[in-house]
Every structure is written in C-alpha cells, then in structure tokens.
Design a protein around this motif. Structure first.
Motif, PDB file in Angstrom:
ATOM      1  N   THR A  50     111.407  16.171 -10.483  1.00  0.00           N
ATOM      2  CA  THR A  50     112.056  16.558 -11.740  1.00  0.00           C
ATOM      3  C   THR A  50     111.862  15.387 -12.700  1.00  0.00           C
ATOM      4  N   GLN A  51     112.342  15.522 -13.928  1.00  0.00           N
ATOM      5  CA  GLN A  51     112.227  14.418 -14.872  1.00  0.00           C
ATOM      6  C   GLN A  51     113.090  13.222 -14.460  1.00  0.00           C
ATOM      7  N   LYS A  52     114.035  13.433 -13.561  1.00  0.00           N
ATOM      8  CA  LYS A  52     114.959  12.371 -13.164  1.00  0.00           C
ATOM      9  C   LYS A  52     114.718  11.846 -11.762  1.00  0.00           C
ATOM     10  N   TYR A  53     114.030  12.615 -10.909  1.00  0.00           N
ATOM     11  CA  TYR A  53     113.931  12.253  -9.492  1.00  0.00           C
ATOM     12  C   TYR A  53     112.478  12.119  -9.035  1.00  0.00           C
ATOM     13  N   VAL A  54     112.250  11.083  -8.223  1.00  0.00           N
ATOM     14  CA  VAL A  54     110.944  10.847  -7.614  1.00  0.00           C
ATOM     15  C   VAL A  54     111.101  10.897  -6.105  1.00  0.00           C
ATOM     16  N   LEU A  55     110.327  11.748  -5.456  1.00  0.00           N
ATOM     17  CA  LEU A  55     110.355  11.862  -4.002  1.00  0.00           C
ATOM     18  C   LEU A  55     109.434  10.811  -3.397  1.00  0.00           C
ATOM     19  N   THR A  56     109.945  10.080  -2.399  1.00  0.00           N
ATOM     20  CA  THR A  56     109.157   9.040  -1.757  1.00  0.00           C
ATOM     21  C   THR A  56     109.660   8.853  -0.330  1.00  0.00           C
ATOM     22  N   VAL A  57     109.257   7.760   0.307  1.00  0.00           N
ATOM     23  CA  VAL A  57     109.711   7.485   1.669  1.00  0.00           C
ATOM     24  C   VAL A  57     110.897   6.530   1.647  1.00  0.00           C
TER      25      VAL A  57
END
Length: 248
Positions: A50-57
């Motif tokens: 989303t514009q606010k969230y970044v998926l990572t490890v």
C-alpha cells in the motif's frame, strides 16, 4: 556520497521496473532495504503493498530502528527518499532458523500510488508456487562474493525455479515447509541470489496472473553456484498481512 549515506539506514527502491523485458510484462515495484541500529548495519529488499506499508522479511526489521525509503529509478544514485520509523514482525518469527521470516515496515510518509505493486497475493485453489515453476527476482543486491557489502549501482534480475521439499530440507535442515519453499537457478551464466537480496519479491506467473509467491529469506554470502535459496511462502501469511495493514 550516496554509498556513504547508506552507512545510515536506507530503504531504496525501484519504480515500475520491467523486470524481464524479454520474458515477461510484469511490473514489480521492488524496494531495496539498507538499515542500521544499535551499531549494526544490513541491507536487503521489500515490496510496497500500500502507500503506507512495505512487505519485507523480519530479519531486516528486528534490531533496527530507522529506515529511509528511496524510489523513482532503477539506478541507485537517482533514488528519492522518504522515511520509516516503525515496523511489525510476525509473532512466530524464529531468528535462529529464519522460520516465519516476514514483516511489514510502516512508512512515515505515503508513497506515490503508482509505486504500489501490481502483483496479486496468492489466493488460488492450488498452492503457489509449485515445484519447477520459474520465478523472477529483481533487486540491488551484491553480484559477486568479492563485492563489498554495499548495493549494486543498478538492479539485476535472477530467474530461479522452485525445487522439491526434499532438496530444500537437505540445505536448510530446520526449515518449516509450511511457511517456506526453496528455489535455485542452476544455469552456469546466471546471476545468483546473494547477500543484499533478502526481502526481494519472487514473482511467478500463474494462470495468466503475476503472483507475489515469495520473499527471499536465507541467501548465500558467497554467491555459490550450488546453493539454493529459501523463500517465505507468502500464501501462508496473507491473512496476517491483511490484518496488520488493514487490507481486510
């Protein structure tokens, strides 16, 4: 100098990167994460959902406390930056074996809407990915074992194929196969998944849909030809991702 700046904590990215011009039309808005905290430094990757969230490890979130987000180019020297100062890791994350190695960074400023990934979450009537499916990774990770621990000046593409669970367990003996799968590109001239590629999205084309199948979890520090890579099985975590990001 940009590389000197990276001795702080940076989250760098690619906007609308056509990751395989000759083999796919998928657009992955990949981000590259470099972070520091408590006198430590590391870097890897992620993907905006989303514009606010970044998926990572989770291994790129735990132990760090500040991130800057760069976007807007496939060349590291041309990125624009915003900040992140908070993140979530999965409650069952096990740092000793990298099981449940998934997390979400919360951005202090919204990313442009055009940066949000065009990949779909894996929600099909069959488990994704399947053995022998070829995927695509793109990121700013190092390219050779002799490289200094700093990002590549431009992004590179890797095309690993999913291997059997038995092969995965031979290399990662304590792997949780419910939440993890493995892949490898055995071609002698291919780039390898190396240090700095953790968190990179593995995209797989399934029934005409480009799917966010995995996140690069455990990588080779030597860029070894014979080493496979483990990936977070994103399919397992879709409910958790949606709950922490409000995508329900």
């Amino acid at each position: 100098m940009l590389l000197a700046t990276l001795l702080g904590c940076l989250l760098l990215g690619i906007v609308n990167a056509n990751i395989i011009a000759s083999r796919s039309v998928a657009n992955i808005n990949q981000v590259f994460i470099a972070c520091s905290g408590n006198a430590t430094f590391d870097f890897g990757a992620g993907i905006p959902i989303t514009q606010k969230y970044v998926l990572t490890v989770a291994s790129l979130i735990r132990g760090f406390n500040n991130w800057n987000v760069g976007y807007g180019s496939s060349q590291i020297a041309r990125l624009t930056y915003i900040q992140s100062s908070n993140g979530f890791i999965h409650p069952n994350y096990e740092a000793t074996n990298e099981n449940h190695n998934i997390g979400v960074l919360v951005l202090d400023t919204l990313l442009p809407a055009s940066l949000i990934t065009s990949l779909s979450f894996p929600q099909f009537d069959v488990s994704i990915p399947r053995v022998y499916q070829e995927g695509t990774i793109v990121g700013f990770g190092i390219t050779e074992a002799t490289d200094k621990p700093s990002p590549s000046p431009s992004w590179k593409s890797v095309y690993p194929s999913v291997v059997s669970d038995d092969s995965c367990q031979k290399q990662f003996q304590n792997v949780n196969l419910i939440s993890t799968f493995c892949a490898h590109d055995s071609h002698s001239e291919s780039k390898k998944v190396c240090e700095g590629d953790r968190g990179s999205a593995l995209a797989i084309s399934h029934r005409g849909v480009w799917v966010l199948a995995g996140l690069t979890s455990t990588v080779s520090k030597t860029c070894a030809q014979n080493e496979i890579t483990s990936f977070v099985r994103v399919e397992t975590y879709v409910p958790w991702i949606k709950s922490v990001t409000g995508l329900l």
